[in-house]
Design an enzyme around this catalytic site. Structure first.
Site, PDB file in Angstrom:
ATOM      1  N   ASP A  78      31.016  56.082  74.495  1.00  0.00           N
ATOM      2  CA  ASP A  78      30.538  55.130  73.494  1.00  0.00           C
ATOM      3  C   ASP A  78      29.754  53.975  74.105  1.00  0.00           C
ATOM      4  O   ASP A  78      29.594  52.935  73.481  1.00  0.00           O
ATOM      5  CB  ASP A  78      31.715  54.598  72.667  1.00  0.00           C
ATOM      6  CG  ASP A  78      31.333  54.307  71.229  1.00  0.00           C
ATOM      7  OD1 ASP A  78      30.237  54.724  70.805  1.00  0.00           O
ATOM      8  OD2 ASP A  78      32.122  53.650  70.527  1.00  0.00           O
ATOM      9  N   ARG A 113      28.613  47.845  65.750  1.00  0.00           N
ATOM     10  CA  ARG A 113      27.700  46.904  65.105  1.00  0.00           C
ATOM     11  C   ARG A 113      28.198  45.469  65.232  1.00  0.00           C
ATOM     12  O   ARG A 113      27.405  44.530  65.243  1.00  0.00           O
ATOM     13  CB  ARG A 113      27.502  47.300  63.646  1.00  0.00           C
ATOM     14  CG  ARG A 113      28.727  47.145  62.760  1.00  0.00           C
ATOM     15  CD  ARG A 113      28.685  47.988  61.507  1.00  0.00           C
ATOM     16  NE  ARG A 113      28.845  49.403  61.789  1.00  0.00           N
ATOM     17  CZ  ARG A 113      28.860  50.357  60.864  1.00  0.00           C
ATOM     18  NH1 ARG A 113      28.730  50.027  59.583  1.00  0.00           N
ATOM     19  NH2 ARG A 113      29.013  51.618  61.197  1.00  0.00           N
ATOM     20  N   ASP A 166      36.932  50.544  63.227  1.00  0.00           N
ATOM     21  CA  ASP A 166      36.217  51.593  63.943  1.00  0.00           C
ATOM     22  C   ASP A 166      34.711  51.450  63.783  1.00  0.00           C
ATOM     23  O   ASP A 166      33.953  52.206  64.381  1.00  0.00           O
ATOM     24  CB  ASP A 166      36.673  52.975  63.457  1.00  0.00           C
ATOM     25  CG  ASP A 166      36.211  54.092  64.373  1.00  0.00           C
ATOM     26  OD1 ASP A 166      35.991  53.817  65.577  1.00  0.00           O
ATOM     27  OD2 ASP A 166      36.070  55.239  63.902  1.00  0.00           O
ATOM     28  N   LYS A 194      24.844  48.911  73.106  1.00  0.00           N
ATOM     29  CA  LYS A 194      26.286  48.933  72.853  1.00  0.00           C
ATOM     30  C   LYS A 194      27.023  49.465  74.075  1.00  0.00           C
ATOM     31  O   LYS A 194      26.759  50.567  74.539  1.00  0.00           O
ATOM     32  CB  LYS A 194      26.583  49.818  71.635  1.00  0.00           C
ATOM     33  CG  LYS A 194      28.065  50.053  71.349  1.00  0.00           C
ATOM     34  CD  LYS A 194      28.235  51.046  70.208  1.00  0.00           C
ATOM     35  CE  LYS A 194      29.697  51.442  70.021  1.00  0.00           C
ATOM     36  NZ  LYS A 194      29.860  52.459  68.953  1.00  0.00           N
ATOM     37  N   ASP A 253      36.661  53.902  72.931  1.00  0.00           N
ATOM     38  CA  ASP A 253      36.817  53.516  71.528  1.00  0.00           C
ATOM     39  C   ASP A 253      37.928  54.319  70.866  1.00  0.00           C
ATOM     40  O   ASP A 253      37.760  55.496  70.556  1.00  0.00           O
ATOM     41  CB  ASP A 253      35.492  53.744  70.787  1.00  0.00           C
ATOM     42  CG  ASP A 253      35.575  53.346  69.317  1.00  0.00           C
ATOM     43  OD1 ASP A 253      36.515  52.600  68.956  1.00  0.00           O
ATOM     44  OD2 ASP A 253      34.697  53.769  68.544  1.00  0.00           O
ATOM     45  N   GLU A 280      33.065  49.098  65.093  1.00  0.00           N
ATOM     46  CA  GLU A 280      33.071  47.969  66.044  1.00  0.00           C
ATOM     47  C   GLU A 280      31.742  47.812  66.777  1.00  0.00           C
ATOM     48  O   GLU A 280      31.411  46.723  67.243  1.00  0.00           O
ATOM     49  CB  GLU A 280      34.199  48.156  67.067  1.00  0.00           C
ATOM     50  CG  GLU A 280      33.881  49.001  68.290  1.00  0.00           C
ATOM     51  CD  GLU A 280      33.527  50.455  67.972  1.00  0.00           C
ATOM     52  OE1 GLU A 280      32.811  51.069  68.787  1.00  0.00           O
ATOM     53  OE2 GLU A 280      33.954  50.977  66.930  1.00  0.00           O
ATOM     54  N   LYS A 309      41.069  56.434  65.245  1.00  0.00           N
ATOM     55  CA  LYS A 309      40.430  57.741  65.100  1.00  0.00           C
ATOM     56  C   LYS A 309      41.480  58.848  65.156  1.00  0.00           C
ATOM     57  O   LYS A 309      42.592  58.646  65.652  1.00  0.00           O
ATOM     58  CB  LYS A 309      39.426  57.966  66.242  1.00  0.00           C
ATOM     59  CG  LYS A 309      38.255  57.010  66.270  1.00  0.00           C
ATOM     60  CD  LYS A 309      37.379  57.292  67.485  1.00  0.00           C
ATOM     61  CE  LYS A 309      36.198  56.347  67.558  1.00  0.00           C
ATOM     62  NZ  LYS A 309      35.210  56.594  66.497  1.00  0.00           N
TER      63      LYS A 309
END
Length: 491
Positions: free
Chosen positions: A277, A340, A336, A254, A259, A338, A266
């Site tokens: 991230d 996956r 959020d 990833k 993010d 995102e 968030k």
């Protein structure tokens, strides 16, 4: 700073001697006492070799000898952390030349020692304008000698090569992970990979936004919609020369360079840490580079879907239905979740274009795994018992710990959608890391040797480097050890 090995006892200069807490420690102190000009009982009283314990002594000629404790039964991570902390804390006081006496231990510990010492050189002050010069020991004139037994020289040399290869790559990954979003975006990761591929002779392909649209990587594109920074898919492929039918391993990481959470935004409290991230990307890209450096006889493909997850009027909205590269549809419940979603395209692209024998994805994916395991282990998810056992062996060896969690089909209910093939978030305040793993398993297309590592609690952590959480480089050492085990297994 250069590192060399020797089997000759040092006669001058500062010396560090590490000690393991064993039943023979008293005898070792008795033998050492005359060299230090101390009564044995004084040395035995003042030094017990506890973890990270330090005892400093000066000889009549000003020679400095430091005894460094490792505690009982130290593993590679204990060697690494002990030496990293010592060299980080003491770096301004170290001389230009230094010797470490490792004659009482196996040559294999050199890897952990080197990783710790190189790690101790790390400077988190990336953008401070008033930075001090590098400490003398870590400058170009610095020299470290590792004194080992003649019988251990071959193991020590191999460990030194491995440690140096991993350490240099890991330090670069720390810089990338610690860089803020205005200094790092998906193209930054792409450029780093291209440069690395040129340097270490492996192939790199970058799919830009136009190519992503042409090949219909709809999941990755959907996450990127709210950002003015275009996404990329990074494909790094190391294929060993002169090796017939090498094992093929696919790694997917990833690569969200920042993010916000998107429309499902968030809270502001820790959002500044979301520059981290892309921990999965760091592990994958770092592993491919180290495999190429060491010329491992194994075929490794690393794929990194990389994007920002930002928010504006174009952002994907909760309730939207998108189509992934595999052709499957996803109902977006939470923007959020995102990571996956972009991994769905990374996994799909890997399976359909490379058909790896083993498929492993890594991601800073869920807060749920931190709630379950804290900051001491990453979550391991796989239905393959053999793969789980191999990865746990590597985790135990490197100290980059894993704990296996279930991926039973009963959890499929959590990602069932009324309007699409599946949804990206269960909406339940429980088993979040497991439902995320089941989502990813769906896009592995029933690969028989797939594993997912949720490294959310391990990629960014507290350390001696700073007052806030910062990058750890977690996953590179784990994966390199795993790849080496596969090579031995094939033989």
């Amino acid at each position: 700073m250069t590192i060399t090995l020797t089997t000759q006892s040092p006669t001058t200069g500062d010396l560090i001697i590490p000690f393991v807490q064993t039943d023979t420690l008293a005898d070792q102190m008795t033998s050492l006492a005359p060299q230090l000009g101390l009564p044995p009982d004084v040395l035995q009283r003042d030094f017990t070799a506890g973890a990270k314990e330090i005892l400093v002594m000066y000889g009549p000629n000003g020679q400095k000898t430091t005894l460094l404790g490792l505690g009982a039964h130290p593993k590679q991570m204990d060697w690494l952390r002990t030496f990293r902390k010592f060299f980080f804390d003491q770096k301004s006081k170290l001389p230009a030349q230094l010797t470490i006496d490792l004659t009482a231990v196996d040559g294999a510990v050199v890897e952990g020692v080197v990783l710790g010492i190189r790690g101790g050189s790390y400077n988190l002050n990336l953008y401070q304008t008033d930075k001090a010069d590098a400490p003398l020991f870590f400058s170009e004139t610095g020299a470290l000698t590792l004194y080992v037994k003649a019988s251990e020289i071959d193991d020590a040399q191999n460990a030194l090569v491995r440690g140096e290869a991993i350490a240099q790559t890991q330090l670069q990954m720390l810089d990338l992970m610690n860089a803020p979003a205005n200094y790092k975006n998906p193209q930054t990761l792409a450029d780093w990979t291209v440069a690395s591929g040129h340097q270490y002779n492996y192939s790199v392909t970058i799919l830009d936004k136009a190519e992503l649209e042409r090949q219909k990587l709809g999941a990755l594109l959907s996450v990127s919609q709210g950002s003015d920074v275009p996404p990329v898919l990074i494909i790094a492929e190391y294929k060993p020369e002169g090796v017939e039918n090498p094992r093929k391993v696919g790694l997917v990481g990833k690569g969200v360079t920042f993010d916000t959470g998107g429309v499902s935004i968030k809270t502001s409290t820790n959002m500044h840490l979301m520059k981290s991230d892309m921990g999965g990307a760091a592990a994958v890209l770092g592993t491919v580079e180290v495999a190429a450096k060491l010329k491992l006889p194994i075929h490794v493909i690393g794929i990194v879907p990389s994007t920002e997850n930002s928010t504006d009027g174009r952002s994907t909205k909760p309730g939207d239905v998108i189509t992934a590269y595999s052709g499957k549809t996803i109902e977006i419940i939470d923007t959020d979740a995102e990571g996956r979603v972009i991994l769905a395209d990374g996994l799909g692209y890997m399976v359909r274009n490379f058909q790896p024998e083993v498929l492993i994805d890594l991601a800073t994916l869920t807060g749920s795994v931190i709630a379950a395991l804290g900051y001491h282990a990453a979550g391991l998810f796989t239905p393959n018992d053999s793969l789980a056992a191999q990865l746990i062996e590597s985790a135990n060896q490197t100290g980059e710990q894993l704990w296996r969690l279930p991926v039973w089909d009963v959890y499929l209910e959590d990602i069932k959608s009324d309007v699409a093939d599946l949804k990206n978030y269960s909406g339940k305040p429980l088993a979040g890391s497991i439902s995320a793993a089941k989502f990813l398993e769906f896009f592995s297309e029933k690969h028989p040797a797939w594993a997912h590592l949720d490294i959310a609690g391990m990629a960014f952590a507290d350390s001696e480097f700073g007052s806030q959480k910062n990058a750890t480089g977690f996953g590179i050492r784990l994966l390199i050890d795993y790849l080496q085990r596969l090579i031995v297994e094939k033989r």
